[in-house]
Design a protein around this motif. Structure first.
Motif, mmCIF file in Angstrom:
data_model
loop_
_atom_site.group_PDB
_atom_site.id
_atom_site.type_symbol
_atom_site.label_atom_id
_atom_site.label_comp_id
_atom_site.label_asym_id
_atom_site.label_seq_id
_atom_site.Cartn_x
_atom_site.Cartn_y
_atom_site.Cartn_z
ATOM 1 N N VAL A 93 4.334 -14.430 -25.891
ATOM 2 C CA VAL A 93 3.754 -15.136 -24.733
ATOM 3 C C VAL A 93 3.880 -14.316 -23.462
ATOM 4 O O VAL A 93 4.804 -13.507 -23.304
ATOM 5 C CB VAL A 93 4.428 -16.525 -24.500
ATOM 6 N N LEU A 94 2.949 -14.564 -22.547
ATOM 7 C CA LEU A 94 3.031 -13.963 -21.218
ATOM 8 C C LEU A 94 4.257 -14.549 -20.507
ATOM 9 O O LEU A 94 4.554 -15.732 -20.668
ATOM 10 C CB LEU A 94 1.755 -14.332 -20.437
ATOM 11 N N ILE A 95 4.940 -13.736 -19.744
ATOM 12 C CA ILE A 95 6.096 -14.230 -18.989
ATOM 13 C C ILE A 95 5.564 -14.997 -17.767
ATOM 14 O O ILE A 95 4.760 -14.449 -17.005
ATOM 15 C CB ILE A 95 6.990 -13.052 -18.550
ATOM 16 N N PRO A 96 5.956 -16.253 -17.599
ATOM 17 C CA PRO A 96 5.432 -17.021 -16.460
ATOM 18 C C PRO A 96 5.746 -16.315 -15.136
ATOM 19 O O PRO A 96 6.867 -15.834 -14.940
ATOM 20 C CB PRO A 96 6.161 -18.361 -16.547
ATOM 21 N N ARG A 97 4.734 -16.251 -14.262
ATOM 22 C CA ARG A 97 4.858 -15.536 -12.990
ATOM 23 C C ARG A 97 5.082 -16.498 -11.816
ATOM 24 O O ARG A 97 4.553 -17.612 -11.847
ATOM 25 C CB ARG A 97 3.571 -14.779 -12.688
ATOM 26 N N PRO A 98 5.783 -16.007 -10.784
ATOM 27 C CA PRO A 98 5.962 -16.866 -9.607
ATOM 28 C C PRO A 98 4.621 -17.320 -9.016
ATOM 29 O O PRO A 98 4.510 -18.450 -8.564
ATOM 30 C CB PRO A 98 6.700 -15.967 -8.609
ATOM 31 N N GLU A 99 3.595 -16.457 -9.044
ATOM 32 C CA GLU A 99 2.318 -16.865 -8.420
ATOM 33 C C GLU A 99 1.671 -18.038 -9.153
ATOM 34 O O GLU A 99 0.905 -18.790 -8.568
ATOM 35 C CB GLU A 99 1.341 -15.692 -8.268
ATOM 36 N N THR A 100 2.015 -18.198 -10.415
ATOM 37 C CA THR A 100 1.444 -19.314 -11.175
ATOM 38 C C THR A 100 2.068 -20.648 -10.746
ATOM 39 O O THR A 100 1.486 -21.711 -10.949
ATOM 40 C CB THR A 100 1.596 -19.043 -12.688
ATOM 41 N N SER A 191 -5.959 -23.802 -15.900
ATOM 42 C CA SER A 191 -5.853 -22.602 -16.724
ATOM 43 C C SER A 191 -5.457 -21.383 -15.901
ATOM 44 O O SER A 191 -5.850 -21.236 -14.747
ATOM 45 C CB SER A 191 -7.194 -22.312 -17.410
ATOM 46 N N ASN A 192 -4.661 -20.547 -16.546
ATOM 47 C CA ASN A 192 -4.397 -19.197 -16.041
ATOM 48 C C ASN A 192 -4.852 -18.263 -17.158
ATOM 49 O O ASN A 192 -4.052 -17.807 -17.962
ATOM 50 C CB ASN A 192 -2.901 -19.024 -15.745
ATOM 51 N N PRO A 193 -6.163 -18.041 -17.229
ATOM 52 C CA PRO A 193 -6.669 -17.262 -18.367
ATOM 53 C C PRO A 193 -6.390 -15.775 -18.201
ATOM 54 O O PRO A 193 -5.989 -15.351 -17.118
ATOM 55 C CB PRO A 193 -8.175 -17.536 -18.315
ATOM 56 N N PRO A 194 -6.611 -14.987 -19.248
ATOM 57 C CA PRO A 194 -6.477 -13.535 -19.087
ATOM 58 C C PRO A 194 -7.506 -13.072 -18.065
ATOM 59 O O PRO A 194 -8.676 -13.435 -18.193
ATOM 60 C CB PRO A 194 -6.830 -12.993 -20.479
ATOM 61 N N TYR A 195 -7.088 -12.331 -17.046
ATOM 62 C CA TYR A 195 -8.071 -11.963 -16.015
ATOM 63 C C TYR A 195 -8.035 -10.499 -15.593
ATOM 64 O O TYR A 195 -8.633 -10.098 -14.610
ATOM 65 C CB TYR A 195 -7.986 -12.888 -14.806
ATOM 66 N N ILE A 196 -7.319 -9.685 -16.305
ATOM 67 C CA ILE A 196 -7.271 -8.272 -15.923
ATOM 68 C C ILE A 196 -8.487 -7.546 -16.509
ATOM 69 O O ILE A 196 -8.758 -7.675 -17.702
ATOM 70 C CB ILE A 196 -5.946 -7.634 -16.387
ATOM 71 N N PRO A 197 -9.240 -6.823 -15.657
ATOM 72 C CA PRO A 197 -10.383 -6.076 -16.192
ATOM 73 C C PRO A 197 -9.911 -5.068 -17.249
ATOM 74 O O PRO A 197 -8.900 -4.377 -17.051
ATOM 75 C CB PRO A 197 -10.944 -5.361 -14.964
ATOM 76 N N GLU A 207 6.152 -2.590 -18.139
ATOM 77 C CA GLU A 207 6.664 -3.933 -18.461
ATOM 78 C C GLU A 207 5.521 -4.877 -18.831
ATOM 79 O O GLU A 207 5.637 -5.684 -19.729
ATOM 80 C CB GLU A 207 7.414 -4.534 -17.260
ATOM 81 N N VAL A 208 4.438 -4.778 -18.069
ATOM 82 C CA VAL A 208 3.303 -5.680 -18.331
ATOM 83 C C VAL A 208 2.644 -5.321 -19.660
ATOM 84 O O VAL A 208 2.206 -6.188 -20.408
ATOM 85 C CB VAL A 208 2.284 -5.648 -17.156
ATOM 86 N N LYS A 209 2.659 -4.031 -19.969
ATOM 87 C CA LYS A 209 2.073 -3.599 -21.251
ATOM 88 C C LYS A 209 2.864 -4.118 -22.451
ATOM 89 O O LYS A 209 2.380 -4.098 -23.571
ATOM 90 C CB LYS A 209 2.014 -2.078 -21.320
ATOM 91 N N LEU A 214 -3.710 -9.980 -25.464
ATOM 92 C CA LEU A 214 -4.573 -11.152 -25.594
ATOM 93 C C LEU A 214 -4.461 -12.078 -24.369
ATOM 94 O O LEU A 214 -5.404 -12.791 -24.028
ATOM 95 C CB LEU A 214 -4.114 -11.919 -26.851
ATOM 96 N N ALA A 215 -3.294 -12.044 -23.724
ATOM 97 C CA ALA A 215 -3.066 -12.911 -22.570
ATOM 98 C C ALA A 215 -3.443 -12.231 -21.259
ATOM 99 O O ALA A 215 -3.346 -12.835 -20.188
ATOM 100 C CB ALA A 215 -1.595 -13.336 -22.529
ATOM 101 N N LEU A 216 -3.847 -10.975 -21.339
ATOM 102 C CA LEU A 216 -4.110 -10.204 -20.116
ATOM 103 C C LEU A 216 -5.561 -9.756 -19.996
ATOM 104 O O LEU A 216 -6.138 -9.765 -18.908
ATOM 105 C CB LEU A 216 -3.222 -8.942 -20.106
ATOM 106 N N ASP A 217 -6.164 -9.352 -21.107
ATOM 107 C CA ASP A 217 -7.478 -8.703 -21.099
ATOM 108 C C ASP A 217 -8.602 -9.714 -20.859
ATOM 109 O O ASP A 217 -8.924 -10.527 -21.722
ATOM 110 C CB ASP A 217 -7.685 -8.003 -22.454
ATOM 111 N N LEU A 245 -8.217 -23.340 -11.449
ATOM 112 C CA LEU A 245 -8.079 -22.067 -12.158
ATOM 113 C C LEU A 245 -7.274 -21.068 -11.330
ATOM 114 O O LEU A 245 -7.549 -20.883 -10.140
ATOM 115 C CB LEU A 245 -9.474 -21.476 -12.408
ATOM 116 N N GLU A 246 -6.287 -20.438 -11.969
ATOM 117 C CA GLU A 246 -5.646 -19.304 -11.307
ATOM 118 C C GLU A 246 -6.580 -18.109 -11.458
ATOM 119 O O GLU A 246 -7.204 -17.924 -12.512
ATOM 120 C CB GLU A 246 -4.299 -18.961 -11.960
ATOM 121 N N VAL A 247 -6.685 -17.300 -10.391
ATOM 122 C CA VAL A 247 -7.583 -16.142 -10.446
ATOM 123 C C VAL A 247 -6.852 -14.887 -9.989
ATOM 124 O O VAL A 247 -5.873 -14.948 -9.260
ATOM 125 C CB VAL A 247 -8.845 -16.361 -9.573
#
Ligand code: GLN
Length: 287
Positions: A93-100, A191-197, A207-209, A214-217, A245-247
């Motif tokens: 799983v993606l690590i929950p972020r403060p911005e979320t 939703s906080n969908p995958p949003y990295i181009p 660390e992010v890699k 699947l949770a980023l792309d 939506l988180e963007v």
């Protein structure tokens, strides 16, 4: 040989992490040591002169080596705080972020303002379940939650978190693609969908890699999932239902345009505490 104390190992490890370009060397050294010693981090300071057992040093060394190779602290200690709640996290799983937390706080405010007393809410791409679990746990109204994810492994983590936070009976987890598995209509979609181009994935921090791609792309512009979620949302929202939506950076305006295209109303862009456009909110009225 003289035994190493808490202070000794923290100092050495901080230097070691600095050499390895870790962003928060002291903090990471402390969190990992607190984990080994089964202490709260703050308690390390009152135990500064405590000598470490050899087995503790060995266990700590293993964690330090993994951390220096770019494994996030949250995966090493298998937990992350979010909305002041503790969530289990694994590399599934993606690590929950403060911005979320901003998405959750905005949604909680909105829920408080709505005049309905019972609400059904769905979290698309729930991952660890951090968003839906926090909402159900912290909302001022009775919520029924649905958490959807395409990864069964992620849902296992989410289910554990729901048990840990004592909201298991209030959330249903479903495996599947975006909103497809949802049978009935809902009042709220978050939703906080995958949003990295896709093109930016290679240059992400190490660390992010380590997190699920699947949770980023989010596709070429990072917007792929937003189009699909918004389109599907028109069939799943009750009259007057809301979407939040988180963007990612510089995506809010484009997503607001897509919402307008699909006839969403009261479209609003909300900034986070750093002044970044972070959440897009809109309502949908069926004709
Ligand atoms: N906020 C995450 C990051 O920038 C991205 C998460 C996502 O794609 N939704 O690392």
């Amino acid at each position: 040989m003289e035994q190493l104390t808490v202070k000794d190992v923290l100092d050495k490890t901080t230097d070691f992490f600095k050499e390895h370009g870790i962003d928060t060397p002291r903090l990471d050294a402390e969190i990992l040591l607190a984990e080994v010693l089964e202490l709260e981090r703050i308690k390390l300071y009152v135990n500064f002169d405590q000598p470490l057992e050899n087995s503790e040093v060995d266990q700590y060394r293993e964690l330090i080596v993994s951390r220096s190779k770019g494994i996030p602290v949250a995966y090493l200690v298998q937990k992350q705080e979010f909305m002041s709640l503790e969530f289990k996290v694994t590399p599934d799983v993606l690590i929950p972020r403060p911005e979320t937390e901003h998405l959750v706080e905005t949604t909680l405010e909105l829920i408080a303002e709505l005049d309905r007393t019972e609400l059904k809410i769905v979290d698309v791409g729930t991952g660890s379940g951090a968003i839906i679990i926090s909402l159900v746990k912290l909302a001022s109204k009775e919520l029924t939650g649905v958490g959807i994810d395409i990864s069964e492994q992620a849902l296992k983590v989410a289910q554990k978190n729901a048990i840990k936070q004592q909201v298991k009976g209030k959330i249903e987890f479903k495996v599947g693609d975006l909103l497809e598995p949802l049978n009935d209509s809902v009042d709220l979609i978050v939703s906080n969908p995958p949003y990295i181009p896709t093109g930016q994935l290679a240059s992400l921090q190490q660390e992010v890699k380590a997190e699920p791609m699947l949770a980023l792309d989010g596709g070429a512009e990072g917007l792929d999932y937003y189009y699909q979620i918004i389109k599907q949302a028109t069939a799943k929202l009750r009259a007057g239902g809301l979407i939040l939506l988180e963007v990612g950076i510089n995506q809010a305006r484009k997503i607001a345009d897509v919402l307008a295209e699909f006839n969403f109303k009261e479209i609003e862009i909300i900034e986070d505490y750093s002044g970044i456009e972070r959440v897009v909110k809109a309502s949908y009225d069926k004709e």
